[in-house]
Design a protein around this motif. Structure first.
Motif, PDB file in Angstrom:
ATOM      1  N   THR A 268      -8.217  13.235 -29.301  1.00  0.00           N
ATOM      2  CA  THR A 268      -7.863  14.505 -29.913  1.00  0.00           C
ATOM      3  C   THR A 268      -8.177  15.630 -28.937  1.00  0.00           C
ATOM      4  O   THR A 268      -9.110  15.536 -28.140  1.00  0.00           O
ATOM      5  CB  THR A 268      -8.624  14.759 -31.230  1.00  0.00           C
ATOM      6  OG1 THR A 268     -10.026  14.775 -30.969  1.00  0.00           O
ATOM      7  CG2 THR A 268      -8.292  13.691 -32.270  1.00  0.00           C
TER       8      THR A 268
ATOM      9  N   GLU B 168      -9.059  19.600 -29.031  1.00  0.00           N
ATOM     10  CA  GLU B 168      -9.483  20.710 -29.881  1.00  0.00           C
ATOM     11  C   GLU B 168      -9.098  21.996 -29.155  1.00  0.00           C
ATOM     12  O   GLU B 168      -9.492  22.211 -28.008  1.00  0.00           O
ATOM     13  CB  GLU B 168     -10.982  20.655 -30.129  1.00  0.00           C
ATOM     14  CG  GLU B 168     -11.456  19.334 -30.727  1.00  0.00           C
ATOM     15  CD  GLU B 168     -10.815  19.005 -32.066  1.00  0.00           C
ATOM     16  OE1 GLU B 168     -10.561  19.949 -32.858  1.00  0.00           O
ATOM     17  OE2 GLU B 168     -10.563  17.818 -32.328  1.00  0.00           O
ATOM     18  N   ILE B 169      -8.318  22.838 -29.835  1.00  0.00           N
ATOM     19  CA  ILE B 169      -7.726  24.020 -29.206  1.00  0.00           C
ATOM     20  C   ILE B 169      -8.147  25.270 -29.967  1.00  0.00           C
ATOM     21  O   ILE B 169      -8.156  25.277 -31.202  1.00  0.00           O
ATOM     22  CB  ILE B 169      -6.190  23.899 -29.200  1.00  0.00           C
ATOM     23  CG1 ILE B 169      -5.782  22.645 -28.426  1.00  0.00           C
ATOM     24  CG2 ILE B 169      -5.538  25.154 -28.635  1.00  0.00           C
ATOM     25  CD1 ILE B 169      -4.337  22.253 -28.592  1.00  0.00           C
TER      26      ILE B 169
ATOM     27  N   TYR C 182      -7.207  24.633 -33.927  1.00  0.00           N
ATOM     28  CA  TYR C 182      -6.461  23.491 -34.439  1.00  0.00           C
ATOM     29  C   TYR C 182      -6.648  22.294 -33.521  1.00  0.00           C
ATOM     30  O   TYR C 182      -7.184  22.410 -32.423  1.00  0.00           O
ATOM     31  CB  TYR C 182      -4.979  23.823 -34.626  1.00  0.00           C
ATOM     32  CG  TYR C 182      -4.275  24.321 -33.392  1.00  0.00           C
ATOM     33  CD1 TYR C 182      -3.530  23.445 -32.604  1.00  0.00           C
ATOM     34  CD2 TYR C 182      -4.321  25.656 -33.016  1.00  0.00           C
ATOM     35  CE1 TYR C 182      -2.860  23.893 -31.471  1.00  0.00           C
ATOM     36  CE2 TYR C 182      -3.653  26.112 -31.894  1.00  0.00           C
ATOM     37  CZ  TYR C 182      -2.935  25.227 -31.126  1.00  0.00           C
ATOM     38  OH  TYR C 182      -2.282  25.671 -30.013  1.00  0.00           O
ATOM     39  N   SER C 183      -6.219  21.138 -33.998  1.00  0.00           N
ATOM     40  CA  SER C 183      -6.347  19.882 -33.252  1.00  0.00           C
ATOM     41  C   SER C 183      -4.982  19.271 -33.030  1.00  0.00           C
ATOM     42  O   SER C 183      -4.093  19.382 -33.882  1.00  0.00           O
ATOM     43  CB  SER C 183      -7.205  18.873 -34.022  1.00  0.00           C
ATOM     44  OG  SER C 183      -8.514  19.336 -34.153  1.00  0.00           O
ATOM     45  N   GLU C 184      -4.828  18.628 -31.903  1.00  0.00           N
ATOM     46  CA  GLU C 184      -3.645  17.839 -31.570  1.00  0.00           C
ATOM     47  C   GLU C 184      -4.151  16.462 -31.158  1.00  0.00           C
ATOM     48  O   GLU C 184      -5.351  16.266 -30.991  1.00  0.00           O
ATOM     49  CB  GLU C 184      -2.870  18.481 -30.417  1.00  0.00           C
ATOM     50  CG  GLU C 184      -2.289  19.830 -30.722  1.00  0.00           C
ATOM     51  CD  GLU C 184      -1.056  19.775 -31.602  1.00  0.00           C
ATOM     52  OE1 GLU C 184      -0.448  18.691 -31.725  1.00  0.00           O
ATOM     53  OE2 GLU C 184      -0.697  20.817 -32.155  1.00  0.00           O
ATOM     54  N   TRP C 185      -3.246  15.510 -30.972  1.00  0.00           N
ATOM     55  CA  TRP C 185      -3.648  14.206 -30.462  1.00  0.00           C
ATOM     56  C   TRP C 185      -2.621  13.714 -29.462  1.00  0.00           C
ATOM     57  O   TRP C 185      -1.482  14.146 -29.451  1.00  0.00           O
ATOM     58  CB  TRP C 185      -3.851  13.195 -31.591  1.00  0.00           C
ATOM     59  CG  TRP C 185      -2.577  12.795 -32.294  1.00  0.00           C
ATOM     60  CD1 TRP C 185      -1.975  13.438 -33.327  1.00  0.00           C
ATOM     61  CD2 TRP C 185      -1.749  11.666 -31.986  1.00  0.00           C
ATOM     62  NE1 TRP C 185      -0.822  12.791 -33.683  1.00  0.00           N
ATOM     63  CE2 TRP C 185      -0.659  11.690 -32.880  1.00  0.00           C
ATOM     64  CE3 TRP C 185      -1.824  10.644 -31.044  1.00  0.00           C
ATOM     65  CZ2 TRP C 185       0.330  10.717 -32.855  1.00  0.00           C
ATOM     66  CZ3 TRP C 185      -0.831   9.686 -31.035  1.00  0.00           C
ATOM     67  CH2 TRP C 185       0.227   9.730 -31.932  1.00  0.00           C
ATOM     68  N   ASP C 186      -3.073  12.807 -28.616  1.00  0.00           N
ATOM     69  CA  ASP C 186      -2.198  12.215 -27.613  1.00  0.00           C
ATOM     70  C   ASP C 186      -2.783  10.859 -27.221  1.00  0.00           C
ATOM     71  O   ASP C 186      -3.845  10.471 -27.715  1.00  0.00           O
ATOM     72  CB  ASP C 186      -2.075  13.133 -26.402  1.00  0.00           C
ATOM     73  CG  ASP C 186      -0.820  12.866 -25.568  1.00  0.00           C
ATOM     74  OD1 ASP C 186       0.013  12.028 -25.965  1.00  0.00           O
ATOM     75  OD2 ASP C 186      -0.680  13.501 -24.511  1.00  0.00           O
TER      76      ASP C 186
ATOM     77  N   PHE D  75      -1.967  16.426 -21.054  1.00  0.00           N
ATOM     78  CA  PHE D  75      -1.468  16.938 -22.328  1.00  0.00           C
ATOM     79  C   PHE D  75      -0.710  18.252 -22.151  1.00  0.00           C
ATOM     80  O   PHE D  75       0.378  18.431 -22.702  1.00  0.00           O
ATOM     81  CB  PHE D  75      -2.619  17.130 -23.321  1.00  0.00           C
ATOM     82  CG  PHE D  75      -2.180  17.655 -24.651  1.00  0.00           C
ATOM     83  CD1 PHE D  75      -1.583  16.815 -25.576  1.00  0.00           C
ATOM     84  CD2 PHE D  75      -2.337  18.993 -24.967  1.00  0.00           C
ATOM     85  CE1 PHE D  75      -1.150  17.302 -26.800  1.00  0.00           C
ATOM     86  CE2 PHE D  75      -1.919  19.494 -26.189  1.00  0.00           C
ATOM     87  CZ  PHE D  75      -1.320  18.642 -27.109  1.00  0.00           C
TER      88      PHE D  75
ATOM     89  N   ARG E 293       2.140   6.748 -34.711  1.00  0.00           N
ATOM     90  CA  ARG E 293       3.284   7.592 -34.337  1.00  0.00           C
ATOM     91  C   ARG E 293       4.313   7.675 -35.456  1.00  0.00           C
ATOM     92  O   ARG E 293       4.970   8.689 -35.632  1.00  0.00           O
ATOM     93  CB  ARG E 293       3.929   7.072 -33.069  1.00  0.00           C
ATOM     94  CG  ARG E 293       3.032   7.276 -31.851  1.00  0.00           C
ATOM     95  CD  ARG E 293       3.602   6.656 -30.634  1.00  0.00           C
ATOM     96  NE  ARG E 293       4.724   7.485 -30.193  1.00  0.00           N
ATOM     97  CZ  ARG E 293       5.558   7.142 -29.248  1.00  0.00           C
ATOM     98  NH1 ARG E 293       5.422   5.974 -28.633  1.00  0.00           N
ATOM     99  NH2 ARG E 293       6.536   7.929 -28.882  1.00  0.00           N
TER     100      ARG E 293
END
Length: 99
Positions: free
Chosen positions: A14, A16-17, A24-28, A51, A96
């Motif tokens: 994840t 963390e931005i 907010y959080s994103e994932w990759d 990312f 996904r």
């Protein structure tokens, strides 16, 4: 480019931005073994660079967080790696599909 399809287990993580007051959080994911991350072969800076699609420099680093992750300036926002885990290719396909 880190993303390849050679390993049975891959790294999912994840990001963390913080963009101003918004967090907010994103994932990759990347196709590397988690041991490479644990051993420092792949760093937080590498994952964030992948990312965001930009090369981060040491001078972009904001802080070394107590959770042992590095926080970086990426343009007008700051970001750091939250959680890192190992995932199989099959489980990644399920994630996904539903996320």
């Amino acid at each position: 480019m880190l993303r390849m399809w050679g390993f049975v287990n891959m790294l999912i993580y994840t990001i963390e931005i913080q963009d101003g007051e918004q967090r907010y959080s994103e994932w990759d994911y990347v196709d590397v073994d988690i041991q490479d991350y644990n051993d420092g072969v792949i760093t937080d800076r590498d994952l964030l660079s992948e990312f965001f699609g930009t090369e981060l420099e040491e001078t972009d680093r904001v802080a070394y967080r107590k959770e042992h992750t590095e926080e970086y300036w990426v343009g007008e926002l700051t970001a750091y790696i939250g959680k890192v885990s190992s995932i199989t290719k099959e489980h990644l396909e399920l994630v996904r599909e539903y996320v």
